[in-house]
Design a protein around this motif. Structure first.
Motif, mmCIF file in Angstrom:
data_model
loop_
_atom_site.group_PDB
_atom_site.id
_atom_site.type_symbol
_atom_site.label_atom_id
_atom_site.label_comp_id
_atom_site.label_asym_id
_atom_site.label_seq_id
_atom_site.Cartn_x
_atom_site.Cartn_y
_atom_site.Cartn_z
ATOM 1 N N VAL A 48 0.869 -1.181 0.000
ATOM 2 C CA VAL A 48 0.000 0.000 0.000
ATOM 3 C C VAL A 48 0.905 1.231 0.000
ATOM 4 O O VAL A 48 1.763 1.376 0.869
ATOM 5 C CB VAL A 48 -0.941 0.016 1.225
ATOM 6 N N ALA A 49 0.723 2.085 -0.998
ATOM 7 C CA ALA A 49 1.556 3.278 -1.137
ATOM 8 C C ALA A 49 0.857 4.525 -0.605
ATOM 9 O O ALA A 49 1.413 5.616 -0.674
ATOM 10 C CB ALA A 49 1.935 3.475 -2.601
ATOM 11 N N GLY A 50 -0.344 4.369 -0.073
ATOM 12 C CA GLY A 50 -1.067 5.510 0.490
ATOM 13 C C GLY A 50 -2.560 5.380 0.230
ATOM 14 O O GLY A 50 -3.009 4.461 -0.448
ATOM 15 N N TRP A 51 -3.317 6.303 0.788
ATOM 16 C CA TRP A 51 -4.769 6.322 0.597
ATOM 17 C C TRP A 51 -5.269 7.744 0.765
ATOM 18 O O TRP A 51 -4.627 8.574 1.408
ATOM 19 C CB TRP A 51 -5.488 5.378 1.565
ATOM 20 N N THR A 52 -6.437 8.001 0.154
ATOM 21 C CA THR A 52 -7.078 9.308 0.249
ATOM 22 C C THR A 52 -8.558 9.093 0.502
ATOM 23 O O THR A 52 -9.197 8.292 -0.187
ATOM 24 C CB THR A 52 -6.908 10.091 -1.071
ATOM 25 N N LEU A 53 -9.093 9.804 1.481
ATOM 26 C CA LEU A 53 -10.531 9.763 1.759
ATOM 27 C C LEU A 53 -11.237 10.569 0.677
ATOM 28 O O LEU A 53 -10.955 11.750 0.489
ATOM 29 C CB LEU A 53 -10.803 10.346 3.143
ATOM 30 N N ASN A 79 4.096 -1.732 -6.847
ATOM 31 C CA ASN A 79 4.919 -2.935 -6.960
ATOM 32 C C ASN A 79 6.365 -2.547 -6.667
ATOM 33 O O ASN A 79 7.008 -1.880 -7.488
ATOM 34 C CB ASN A 79 4.787 -3.534 -8.366
ATOM 35 N N VAL A 80 6.878 -2.954 -5.503
ATOM 36 C CA VAL A 80 8.264 -2.660 -5.136
ATOM 37 C C VAL A 80 9.146 -3.893 -5.357
ATOM 38 O O VAL A 80 10.270 -3.944 -4.888
ATOM 39 C CB VAL A 80 8.376 -2.148 -3.673
ATOM 40 N N GLY A 81 8.621 -4.869 -6.103
ATOM 41 C CA GLY A 81 9.340 -6.103 -6.366
ATOM 42 C C GLY A 81 10.275 -5.982 -7.557
ATOM 43 O O GLY A 81 10.547 -4.880 -8.061
ATOM 44 N N THR A 82 10.734 -7.145 -8.017
ATOM 45 C CA THR A 82 11.726 -7.189 -9.090
ATOM 46 C C THR A 82 11.149 -7.679 -10.418
ATOM 47 O O THR A 82 11.893 -7.885 -11.363
ATOM 48 C CB THR A 82 12.888 -8.109 -8.675
ATOM 49 N N ALA A 83 9.831 -7.883 -10.481
ATOM 50 C CA ALA A 83 9.179 -8.295 -11.725
ATOM 51 C C ALA A 83 7.814 -7.626 -11.820
ATOM 52 O O ALA A 83 7.200 -7.290 -10.806
ATOM 53 C CB ALA A 83 9.010 -9.818 -11.763
ATOM 54 N N ASN A 114 8.832 -1.541 -9.506
ATOM 55 C CA ASN A 114 9.324 -0.226 -9.088
ATOM 56 C C ASN A 114 8.715 0.906 -9.909
ATOM 57 O O ASN A 114 9.319 1.960 -10.057
ATOM 58 C CB ASN A 114 10.859 -0.180 -9.121
ATOM 59 N N GLY A 115 7.516 0.683 -10.414
ATOM 60 C CA GLY A 115 6.822 1.698 -11.199
ATOM 61 C C GLY A 115 5.936 2.564 -10.315
ATOM 62 O O GLY A 115 5.970 2.477 -9.079
ATOM 63 N N PRO A 116 5.114 3.390 -10.929
ATOM 64 C CA PRO A 116 4.235 4.285 -10.165
ATOM 65 C C PRO A 116 3.114 3.509 -9.481
ATOM 66 O O PRO A 116 2.773 2.397 -9.877
ATOM 67 C CB PRO A 116 3.673 5.224 -11.231
#
Length: 166
Positions: A48-53, A79-83, A114-116
């Protein structure tokens, strides 16, 4: 003509043997680590990279998730993985940790390594708990039918306080 080597027992010999054993052990560990690094396969790792109400049921919205309140959040996954993930990364908000009556799953599509981050909307009712307590949002992640575990985030239940002069 063969030569002979005479080795005399003593502290120097013992020290040399211990150093040779240690050097071999270190070499073995290095080779094992290299072997492990080569055999690990690249995989997505979703967080989870964040949330907005984005919506709340109060007649006067205050921007806070409150106890017992139905809300809608945009939840960002990354996705903070390698694929890369598959074309169909599915997240399902679980009815646990203070989340009541969550909405249906959301399709996040492909998440690049490692994308947006990508946003999708989820609705639920926050549990009736004391102000200042936390609820945990748990998203079950499925990547093209492969279980990728869960991604979580916490929300502190708040209350807008007004100070009035008497």
């Amino acid at each position: 003509m063969p030569r002979s080597l005479t080795v005399r027992p003593g502290p120097g010999l013992l020290r040399a043997i211990v150093l040779m054993v240690l050097a071999n052990a270190v070499l073995c560990l290095v080779l094992i680590q290299r072997s492990d690094a080569r055999t690990q396969t690249a995989q997505p790792r979703i967080v989870v990279a964040g949330w907005t109400l984005t919506a709340e049921s109060c007649t006067m919205p205050d921007g806070l998730v409150e106890p017992g309140e139905p809300v809608t959040l945009n939840i960002a996954l990354q996705n903070v993985g390698t694929a890369n993930s598959s074309q169909q990364l599915i997240a399902t908000l679980q009815a646990s940790g203070g989340v009541i009556s969550p909405s249906s799953f959301q399709d996040y599509g492909r998440l690049s390594a490692n994308g947006p981050s990508v946003l999708r909307s989820f609705s639920f009712t926050a549990a009736t708990q004391p102000l200042g307590s936390t609820i945990t949002l748990t998203l079950q992640i499925s990547d093209g039918g492969v279980n990728r575990g869960t991604a979580t985030t916490t929300i502190t239940l708040g209350l807008l306080s007004l100070n009035a002069d008497s």
